[in-house]
Every structure is written in C-alpha cells, then in structure tokens.
Design an enzyme around this catalytic site. Structure first.
Site, PDB file in Angstrom:
ATOM      1  N   HIS A 151       0.856  -1.187   0.000  1.00  0.00           N
ATOM      2  CA  HIS A 151       0.000   0.000   0.000  1.00  0.00           C
ATOM      3  C   HIS A 151       0.889   1.232   0.000  1.00  0.00           C
ATOM      4  CE1 HIS A 151      -3.236   2.752   1.052  1.00  0.00           C
ATOM      5  NE2 HIS A 151      -4.052   1.775   0.738  1.00  0.00           N
ATOM      6  N   ASP A 174      -7.883  -5.346  -0.125  1.00  0.00           N
ATOM      7  CA  ASP A 174      -8.339  -6.229  -1.209  1.00  0.00           C
ATOM      8  C   ASP A 174      -8.009  -7.688  -0.963  1.00  0.00           C
ATOM      9  OD1 ASP A 174      -7.461  -3.463  -3.040  1.00  0.00           O
ATOM     10  OD2 ASP A 174      -9.471  -4.314  -3.103  1.00  0.00           O
TER      11      ASP A 174
HETATM   12  C1  SDX Z   1      -6.130  -0.048  -2.992  1.00  0.00           C
HETATM   13  O1  SDX Z   1      -4.448   4.516  -2.102  1.00  0.00           O
HETATM   14  C2  SDX Z   1      -5.370   3.880  -1.503  1.00  0.00           C
HETATM   15  O2  SDX Z   1      -5.816   4.260  -0.435  1.00  0.00           O
HETATM   16  C3  SDX Z   1      -5.866   2.638  -2.230  1.00  0.00           C
HETATM   17  C4  SDX Z   1      -6.887   1.810  -1.475  1.00  0.00           C
HETATM   18  C5  SDX Z   1      -8.164   2.577  -1.248  1.00  0.00           C
HETATM   19  O3  SDX Z   1      -8.888   2.241  -0.293  1.00  0.00           O
HETATM   20  O4  SDX Z   1      -8.485   3.434  -2.085  1.00  0.00           O
HETATM   21  O5  SDX Z   1      -6.369   1.404  -0.215  1.00  0.00           O
HETATM   22  C6  SDX Z   1      -7.278   0.559  -2.262  1.00  0.00           C
HETATM   23  O6  SDX Z   1      -5.907   0.290  -4.118  1.00  0.00           O
HETATM   24  C7  SDX Z   1      -5.238  -1.034  -2.252  1.00  0.00           C
HETATM   25  C8  SDX Z   1      -4.037  -1.515  -3.122  1.00  0.00           C
HETATM   26  C9  SDX Z   1      -4.535  -2.646  -4.031  1.00  0.00           C
HETATM   27  N1  SDX Z   1      -3.455  -3.031  -4.990  1.00  0.00           N
HETATM   28  C10 SDX Z   1      -2.823  -4.192  -4.907  1.00  0.00           C
HETATM   29  O7  SDX Z   1      -2.987  -5.023  -4.011  1.00  0.00           O
HETATM   30  C11 SDX Z   1      -1.855  -4.453  -6.065  1.00  0.00           C
HETATM   31  C12 SDX Z   1      -0.519  -4.987  -5.525  1.00  0.00           C
HETATM   32  N2  SDX Z   1       0.137  -3.902  -4.784  1.00  0.00           N
HETATM   33  C13 SDX Z   1       1.120  -3.124  -5.517  1.00  0.00           C
HETATM   34  O8  SDX Z   1       0.889  -2.939  -6.853  1.00  0.00           O
HETATM   35  C14 SDX Z   1       1.591  -1.903  -4.724  1.00  0.00           C
HETATM   36  O9  SDX Z   1       1.873  -2.337  -3.458  1.00  0.00           O
HETATM   37  C15 SDX Z   1       0.705  -0.683  -4.646  1.00  0.00           C
HETATM   38  C16 SDX Z   1       0.286  -0.215  -5.978  1.00  0.00           C
HETATM   39  C17 SDX Z   1      -0.497  -0.956  -3.806  1.00  0.00           C
HETATM   40  C18 SDX Z   1       1.528   0.412  -3.951  1.00  0.00           C
HETATM   41  O10 SDX Z   1       2.535   0.732  -4.808  1.00  0.00           O
HETATM   42  P1  SDX Z   1       3.669   1.817  -4.402  1.00  0.00           P
HETATM   43  O11 SDX Z   1       3.349   2.528  -3.163  1.00  0.00           O
HETATM   44  O12 SDX Z   1       3.945   2.624  -5.623  1.00  0.00           O
HETATM   45  O13 SDX Z   1       4.848   0.901  -4.032  1.00  0.00           O
HETATM   46  P2  SDX Z   1       5.963   0.476  -5.045  1.00  0.00           P
HETATM   47  O14 SDX Z   1       5.316  -0.071  -6.281  1.00  0.00           O
HETATM   48  O15 SDX Z   1       6.911   1.610  -5.173  1.00  0.00           O
HETATM   49  O16 SDX Z   1       6.643  -0.762  -4.286  1.00  0.00           O
HETATM   50  C19 SDX Z   1       7.744  -0.572  -3.427  1.00  0.00           C
HETATM   51  C20 SDX Z   1       8.524  -1.871  -3.552  1.00  0.00           C
HETATM   52  C21 SDX Z   1       8.942  -2.199  -4.983  1.00  0.00           C
HETATM   53  O17 SDX Z   1      10.102  -2.998  -4.919  1.00  0.00           O
HETATM   54  P3  SDX Z   1      11.580  -2.263  -5.038  1.00  0.00           P
HETATM   55  O18 SDX Z   1      11.556  -1.477  -6.356  1.00  0.00           O
HETATM   56  O19 SDX Z   1      11.690  -1.372  -3.826  1.00  0.00           O
HETATM   57  O20 SDX Z   1      12.581  -3.398  -5.040  1.00  0.00           O
HETATM   58  O21 SDX Z   1       7.696  -2.984  -3.151  1.00  0.00           O
HETATM   59  C22 SDX Z   1       7.492  -3.855  -4.253  1.00  0.00           C
HETATM   60  C23 SDX Z   1       7.832  -3.070  -5.496  1.00  0.00           C
HETATM   61  O22 SDX Z   1       8.265  -3.945  -6.546  1.00  0.00           O
HETATM   62  N3  SDX Z   1       6.091  -4.251  -4.209  1.00  0.00           N
HETATM   63  C24 SDX Z   1       5.649  -5.492  -4.399  1.00  0.00           C
HETATM   64  C25 SDX Z   1       4.261  -5.421  -4.224  1.00  0.00           C
HETATM   65  N4  SDX Z   1       3.903  -4.157  -3.962  1.00  0.00           N
HETATM   66  C26 SDX Z   1       5.042  -3.432  -3.952  1.00  0.00           C
HETATM   67  N5  SDX Z   1       6.289  -6.659  -4.686  1.00  0.00           N
HETATM   68  C27 SDX Z   1       5.514  -7.750  -4.813  1.00  0.00           C
HETATM   69  N6  SDX Z   1       4.185  -7.772  -4.653  1.00  0.00           N
HETATM   70  C28 SDX Z   1       3.516  -6.612  -4.361  1.00  0.00           C
HETATM   71  N7  SDX Z   1       2.205  -6.626  -4.201  1.00  0.00           N
END
Ligand code: SDX
Length: 428
Positions: free
Chosen positions: A299, A356
């Site tokens: 998140h 989710d």
């Molecule tokens: C919702 O904003 C809100 O409030 C949203 C929400 C709401 O109520 O409106 O809470 C609802 O959208 C919840 C999120 C649902 N999405 C998912 O579950 C999809 C999977 N999650 C990711 O795509 C991600 O965690 C996000 C999109 C939720 C957050 O992305 P960020 O903050 O941009 O984080 P990032 O992509 O920069 O990740 C940081 C690191 C990265 O690795 P490094 O580059 O540091 O090595 O964490 C890794 C990412 O690759 N990472 C994951 C991951 N999520 C982040 N690795 C594996 N699996 C994941 N799910």
C-alpha cells in the site's frame, strides 16, 4: 506555524509550513514558482498534498483510519452503510429523523428512467460490469442535466448505482432485470436485485446482509487515493458530479487499485490450479524479472497493517463459518499471508495485506461473482467520492487542477517538408 527555507541557486525562499489537526505537517509551495520560477517534481504524488480535507484521516505507520474522526473499528461494528454514507457526505452521524429521511430519499430514487434499460441492450453479454457502471454513471448526467440540483443528484447517484450494478450482473447471466423494492434496506435491496428471480420469492440472508454492510463501510472512503484524486481532478474543471464519479469508477478499475480484489481471487485460483505451491508464487513476486506481484499486498500509505484488512481477516472466518462455507482459497490466502509476512523481501518493503486481500474471499462466500468484485468496491466508495467532490466544490479556494512538468523532449527544430523526411530504416 514556522517557515521552511529553500536555498536554490544561492537564493533563499521562505515557504510557509502548515499543520493538520493530527500534527502532520506540509510545506506550502503554492507560491514557489512565482517566487523562484521552479516547480517541485513528485511522480505519483507520494510526497504531495493535493488538498486539505476534513473527511478521512489515515496514519499509515500506526494503521489508523477514521471517517470524520470516528475510528473505522467502531464504525464497522456499530454503523450501517447508509449511516456511514450520511456521515461522509454531510459531516455528522445522522439523528434518527435525518437517517429515516435520508434512507427514504435513497429508496425513492433507486429506479432508473425506463429508457436507460435500452443502454444495456447495446453492451455485449461479456461486457465487464465496471465498463457498464462507468458508462451508465456518466449517462445519468444526460437524464439529470441540471447540475444546480446538487442534493437530488447526490441522492440519485447513491440510489441508482446499486440498480445499475445489479442490472449489469443480470445482463451478464442472461436473466431478467429485477426491479428495486421499497420495503427493503439499501443493502437488502441490492441483494434482491442481484439474486432474486421472477419465478420465486427472495428472502434476504441476514448474515449476508450484515457482512455486505461491513464490506461497503470498509471501502467507503480513503482520503486522496487514485480514484478519489481523479474525482477531484475532473470535478475541479466544473464537470458535473455524474461525470466526475464516472471518471473515479474508471480509475478504480485498474488492477493496482480497486481491480486488485478481482486479481487476488484469480491469483489464489491460479495458485490452487497449479498445485497450491504458495512458496513458488512468493518467489515469483520477489523476482523483478517475473513482473508478478502478490495482489492484495502492499500500500502506498499503510506501511504497517491496513486496519481494514485486519477487520476483514476476522470477518472471513465468521462469515464462512456462519454460512457453512469452507473455501480452499481461504486456506491458500492464510498460507500466503503467513509466508509473506515472514519473508525479508516483504518485511523490508513493509508489504502487508491490504483491504483487497480478504474482501474477495468474503464476496465469493456471499455469492458475488468475481467480475463484480470491483463493482462492489465502487458501490462502497461512492459516498466517499461524493463527499470529497462536495468538499472540493464547496471550497471557495478550489482552482482547476493543473500540475506542471519537467520537459524531456526535443529542443526547438525547424519543420521538415514531407519529401525530406526519409529515415534510414533500422533493419531488424
Ligand atoms: C487499494 O491509495 C489507496 O488508499 C488505495 C486503497 C483505497 O482504499 O483506495 O487502499 C485501495 O488500491 C489497495 C491496493 C490494491 N493493490 C494491490 O494489491 C496491487 C498490488 N500492490 C502493488 O501494486 C503496490 O503495493 C501498490 C500499488 C499498492 C503500492 O505501490 P507503491 O506505493 O507505488 O509501491 P511500489 O510499487 O513503489 O513498491 C515498493 C517496492 C517495490 O520494490 P523495489 O523497487 O523497492 O525493489 O515494493 C514492491 C515493489 O516492486 N512491491 C511489491 C508489491 N507491492 C510493492 N512486490 C511484490 N508484490 C507486491 N504486491
């Protein structure tokens, strides 16, 4: 509050520091470009406050979520979704009379104009219900073009979205539309429009109704997330409420946002169909080259647990037990969570289950089809979007949202006549 001082190219600029009621602070850069000619750069807006708001407070480090000051844990336990919708939109918990009036108004506006049914004939049976919901939400503006009638349009939107959602489901399974009933509550009405059939009476299951209320409440608002920021962006141009909410529905559809709940279920089903080797999928999620993410984890704000996920994790057990449902996907979800939460990759990045992760399991247990999961998120988030839109429209300082950029394209160059544009084709 004090000032922050920016030293830029040898000159100092004083920038006001402002604080929220929970002592969170921000540097007000609204005068930066006028003073210095510079803009700030923050792709994804992770460090940027787009507005001030009195609706929802989140503390990502401490796992706090409050709607108008009320902790989500108390609201989830004690309120109905209609009460929460009133609280978010109008700012206070409704009195008995206010709640009765609000509920009656919602009931009285659940019908769609009969001509709108024809819109459904144009969608293919395979149409994703989020595409229908977004299109129909915008189409409401063609039936209610008087944007000055803001209060009736807020009621109309909250009342008609469940009808549109249920009709889109009936369309996808080739069953006749079931019209709303005025003798049922908001959530009971949605359930009967979804699951009733003309040839037999429908009885609402109390457990299903109670957990549907909980699911909608937990999704009702979440400050400036992607879809809410989209609603504010569109609304800031003066576009009508229906169009702004339609844009929010489209933004929510993305798999990184509200579309994640459908992706979580499909991921769990995929793990199961590939033999249930959870560790293999955790490894894939850690391998950047795989592009695979553990859906339902991580998140932008919660760098600790998502309080909504904690509530849903407990509710999953209760609902499946009371409905006598045993779901192998729940066991896979629990194993996945346990492995991920002890793995250094996830721990270092503070990737915890989000809202989710468990919601799909519960939607499935109460009979909601997977393709409708993100629609359910949208039905829950609708009062939050409306509240945020209303707050923005009511704010006299609101300006059209227009961010700046850093340009990385070609420098100035003279136009080239068509005959002189031959390019050396790069042969593969
Ligand atoms: C919702 O904003 C809100 O409030 C949203 C929400 C709401 O109520 O409106 O809470 C609802 O959208 C919840 C999120 C649902 N999405 C998912 O579950 C999809 C999977 N999650 C990711 O795509 C991600 O965690 C996000 C999109 C939720 C957050 O992305 P960020 O903050 O941009 O984080 P990032 O992509 O920069 O990740 C940081 C690191 C990265 O690795 P490094 O580059 O540091 O090595 O964490 C890794 C990412 O690759 N990472 C994951 C991951 N999520 C982040 N690795 C594996 N699996 C994941 N799910």
């Amino acid at each position: 509050m004090s000032n922050a001082t920016l030293l830029l190219e040898g000159k100092e600029y004083a920038l006001p520091v402002i604080a929220g009621v929970e002592k969170e602070i921000a540097i007000d850069i609204s005068s930066l470009r006028a003073k210095s000619g510079a803009v700030t750069y923050d792709p994804g807006y992770g460090n940027t406050g787009s507005c001030s708001s009195a609706i929802t407070f989140i503390d990502g480090e401490r796992g706090i979520l409050r709607y108008r000051g009320y902790p989500i844990e108390q609201i989830a336990e004690k309120a109905s979704f209609v009460e929460v919708a009133y609280l978010l939109v109008y700012g206070e918990l409704p009195t008995k009379v206010e709640l009765a009036t609000f509920s009656l108004n919602l009931t009285r506006h659940t019908l769609l104009q009969e001509d709108m049914k024809k819109f459904f004939e144009g969608f293919p049976n395979s149409a994703h219900p989020m595409g229908i919901l977004s299109a129909m939400a915008a189409s409401l503006s063609t039936y209610y073009p008087d944007t000055e009638k803001r209060e009736p349009n807020i009621i109309r939107l909250l009342a008609k979205l469940p009808t549109i959602a249920a009709f889109s489901y009936k369309k996808s399974i080739g069953q006749p539309f079931i019209y709303p009933r005025n003798d049922l509550t908001y959530t009971q009405n949605f359930l009967q429009m979804m699951f009733a059939v003309p040839c037999e009476p429908y009885v609402v299951n109390e457990t299903v109704d109670r957990v549907l209320n909980l699911l909608l409440i937990l999704h009702a608002d979440h400050e400036q997330n992607c879809s809410t920021s989209t609603v504010r962006m569109v609304g800031s141009s003066g576009a009508n409420l229906f169009s702004a909410i339609s844009a929010g529905i489209s933004a929510l559809w993305g798999p990184l946002h509200g579309g994640a709940n459908q992706e979580v279920l499909e991921m769990l089903q995929n793990i199961r169909s590939e033999g249930g080797d959870v560790r293999k999928f955790v490894q894939m999620a850690k391998d950047k080259s795989s592009k695979f993410k553990l859906m339902g984890f991580g998140h932008r704000v919660y760098k600790n647990f998502d309080p909504r996920a904690s509530i849903l994790k407990k509710a999953a057990d209760d609902v499946l037990a009371s409905l006598h449902v045993s779901d192998p996907l729940l066991s896979i979800a629990r194993e996945l969570e346990d492995i991920a939460l002890h793995d250094s990759y996830f721990m270092e990045r503070k990737l915890y289950p989000n809202v989710d992760f468990y919601s799909g399991i519960i939607y499935r247990a109460i009979g909601i089809p997977t393709e409708m999961f993100t629609v359910m998120f949208a039905l829950g988030r609708a009062p939050g979007w409306i509240a945020q839109w209303k707050e923005m429209v009511d704010d006299p300082t609101t300006r059209i949202n227009r961010p700046r950029q850093i340009y990385t394209g070609a420098r100035e160059r003279a136009f080239v006549p068509i005959g002189e544009r031959e390019r050396t084709l790069v042969t593969a």
